[in-house]
Design a protein around this motif. Structure first.
Motif, PDB file in Angstrom:
ATOM      1  N   LEU A  12    -101.894 -34.239 -30.274  1.00 52.94           N
ATOM      2  CA  LEU A  12    -100.843 -34.156 -29.269  1.00 52.94           C
ATOM      3  C   LEU A  12     -99.501 -34.572 -29.859  1.00 52.94           C
ATOM      4  N   ARG A  13     -99.478 -35.697 -30.575  1.00 56.65           N
ATOM      5  CA  ARG A  13     -98.231 -36.155 -31.185  1.00 56.65           C
ATOM      6  C   ARG A  13     -97.690 -35.110 -32.166  1.00 56.65           C
ATOM      7  N   ASP A  14     -98.565 -34.585 -33.015  1.00 57.68           N
ATOM      8  CA  ASP A  14     -98.131 -33.612 -34.013  1.00 57.68           C
ATOM      9  C   ASP A  14     -97.586 -32.342 -33.354  1.00 57.68           C
ATOM     10  N   THR A  15     -98.239 -31.909 -32.285  1.00 52.59           N
ATOM     11  CA  THR A  15     -97.814 -30.697 -31.589  1.00 52.59           C
ATOM     12  C   THR A  15     -96.427 -30.864 -30.988  1.00 52.59           C
ATOM     13  N   VAL A  16     -96.211 -31.971 -30.279  1.00 50.84           N
ATOM     14  CA  VAL A  16     -94.905 -32.212 -29.657  1.00 50.84           C
ATOM     15  C   VAL A  16     -93.834 -32.394 -30.727  1.00 50.84           C
ATOM     16  N   SER A  17     -94.160 -33.164 -31.764  1.00 47.81           N
ATOM     17  CA  SER A  17     -93.196 -33.432 -32.828  1.00 47.81           C
ATOM     18  C   SER A  17     -92.749 -32.144 -33.518  1.00 47.81           C
ATOM     19  N   ARG A  18     -93.703 -31.269 -33.844  1.00 45.35           N
ATOM     20  CA  ARG A  18     -93.363 -30.020 -34.521  1.00 45.35           C
ATOM     21  C   ARG A  18     -92.516 -29.116 -33.641  1.00 45.35           C
ATOM     22  N   TYR A  19     -92.899 -29.011 -32.377  1.00 45.24           N
ATOM     23  CA  TYR A  19     -92.138 -28.141 -31.477  1.00 45.24           C
ATOM     24  C   TYR A  19     -90.690 -28.626 -31.354  1.00 45.24           C
ATOM     25  N   ASP A  22     -88.634 -28.039 -34.469  1.00 43.49           N
ATOM     26  CA  ASP A  22     -88.319 -26.628 -34.700  1.00 43.49           C
ATOM     27  C   ASP A  22     -87.306 -26.067 -33.710  1.00 43.49           C
ATOM     28  N   THR A  23     -87.327 -26.548 -32.472  1.00 42.64           N
ATOM     29  CA  THR A  23     -86.546 -25.883 -31.418  1.00 42.64           C
ATOM     30  C   THR A  23     -85.526 -26.770 -30.717  1.00 42.64           C
TER      31      THR A  23
END
Length: 376
Positions: A12-19, A22-23
């Protein structure tokens, strides 16, 4: 206690952090801030549909991911890192917190719409005279037939300008400051009799003065029991306070990292200012404040469902509030005048850290509350 996150929480942390990396750049955020809406619907849609993070703290029965307070902590820290202005706190943490605790038909109907991104919630609890006494209420809900009629004024209601629903604290019985006689309602924002005065906040968000004039609501819009809502309000505000402590951890991490990087680049007397011992000591002190804030926030989050909840949250908020002030002010001091300019991100992180200091209770308020709860 187990301080390690699960594989799902790490993902979850990695997903939010990457998004967000990037955006959600600083320039993109500033474009949203100056756009006048107070939020970006496309970002919220992505939170709901691409990432699924709006369901992180909700049960699988409601269509969520089956998480809880730790998941909120993780998301809120990443929100702090990116200085996100979209209403995760007011909608998921606060709105979702009330609905989960109250249960019943409102929870079954509204939580799936929160997860899907269709419902956005603003928490109308503060009043001009009340400061940090959540039971000091002049807004009344008078029984009228099978329903209630709400009259009153709520101050500094964050995200109210674009919310679909308000959660409103009211006085249904007793005196203005009595613990008994508090009731909580969920009210659609387009209900007749509600008016607003909107304005920007210093940290890039929006808030409103919300006025209720003979606003009629049904009895089934109650969250929890009539006249007994203050413990529920205190519980959810404690959960929200722990969540903004997590946000503060993200904010102060960036303030420290940005300042450290600047000290390596900014030269004075022929060498980087980071070579000077006084700057090195200041940066170490900032780092220690950040790490202590992270630790005490985790402790408070883990105790949200225990009898120690209130004391743990006040301990965390008082410590985190001090960290926000120390790290924010020193970041600006080391940067110099440019540190408070609109063009540099560090000034905006400083503004958010300053707002967090007073949100849901100042350092002095929480120190006093902790003393009352632990010493008597």
């Amino acid at each position: 206690m187990d301080f390690n996150t699960t594989d799902e929480q790490t993902m979850l942390r990695d997903t939010v952090s990457r998004y967000l990396a990037d955006t959600y750049s600083f320039d993109a955020r500033q474009k949203t801030v100056h756009g006048g809406k107070g939020w970006n619907p496309d970002v919220w849609k992505a939170f709901a549909e691409e990432l699924g993070i709006l369901g992180a703290p909700f049960s699988e029965a409601h269509g969520g991911l089956g998480g809880g307070a730790i998941e909120n902590m993780i998301v809120m820290e990443e929100i702090g890192r990116a200085l996100v202005i979209e209403p995760y706190l007011s909608t998921v943490v606060i709105g979702g917190g009330f609905l989960k605790a109250a249960g019943g038909g409102n929870a079954d109907a509204v939580i799936p719409q929160i997860i899907g991104g269709q419902v956005l919630i603003a928490f109308a609890y503060a009043e001009p005279q009340a400061r940090y006494n959540w039971g000091d209420l002049r807004t009344t809900a008078r029984k009228d037939g099978s329903g209630y009629v709400i009259n009153g004024h709520k101050a500094v209601v964050r995200d109210a300008s674009f919310a679909t629903h308000y959660i409103v604290t009211t006085r249904t019985a007793g005196g203005q400051r009595d613990r008994d006689g508090v009731s909580v309602f969920i009210v659609p924002a387009d209900t007749a009799g509600i008016t607003r005065r909107d304005y920007p906040t210093v940290d890039g968000g929006t808030a409103s003065e919300v006025y209720f004039e003979n606003v009629r609501v049904d009895a089934d819009q109650l969250l929890g029991d009539a006249d007994a809502g203050l413990p529920l309000v205190e519980q959810v505000i404690d959960e929200a306070t722990a969540a903004i402590c997590a946000e503060a951890c993200g904010v102060t991490r960036v303030l420290h990292a940005t300042t450290l990087d600047y000290a390596k680049q900014r030269k004075q007397f022929g060498k980087p200012i980071g070579d000077f011992q006084v700057i090195q000591h200041r940066l170490v002190d900032m780092f220690m404040e950040v790490e202590q804030a992270v630790s005490i926030t985790l402790m408070a989050t883990l105790k949200l469902d225990t009898a120690e909840r209130a004391a743990a949250v006040s301990a965390a908020k008082s410590k985190v509030g001090k960290a926000c002030k120390f790290v924010g002010q020193n970041a600006v001091q080391i940067h110099g005048g440019i540190g408070i300019s609109n063009e540099l991100a560090v000034g905006h992180y400083f503004k958010r850290s300053t707002m967090i200091e007073g949100q849901f209770g100042s350092v002095d308020h929480h120190l006093g509350r902790y003393e009352r709860l632990t010493i008597g």
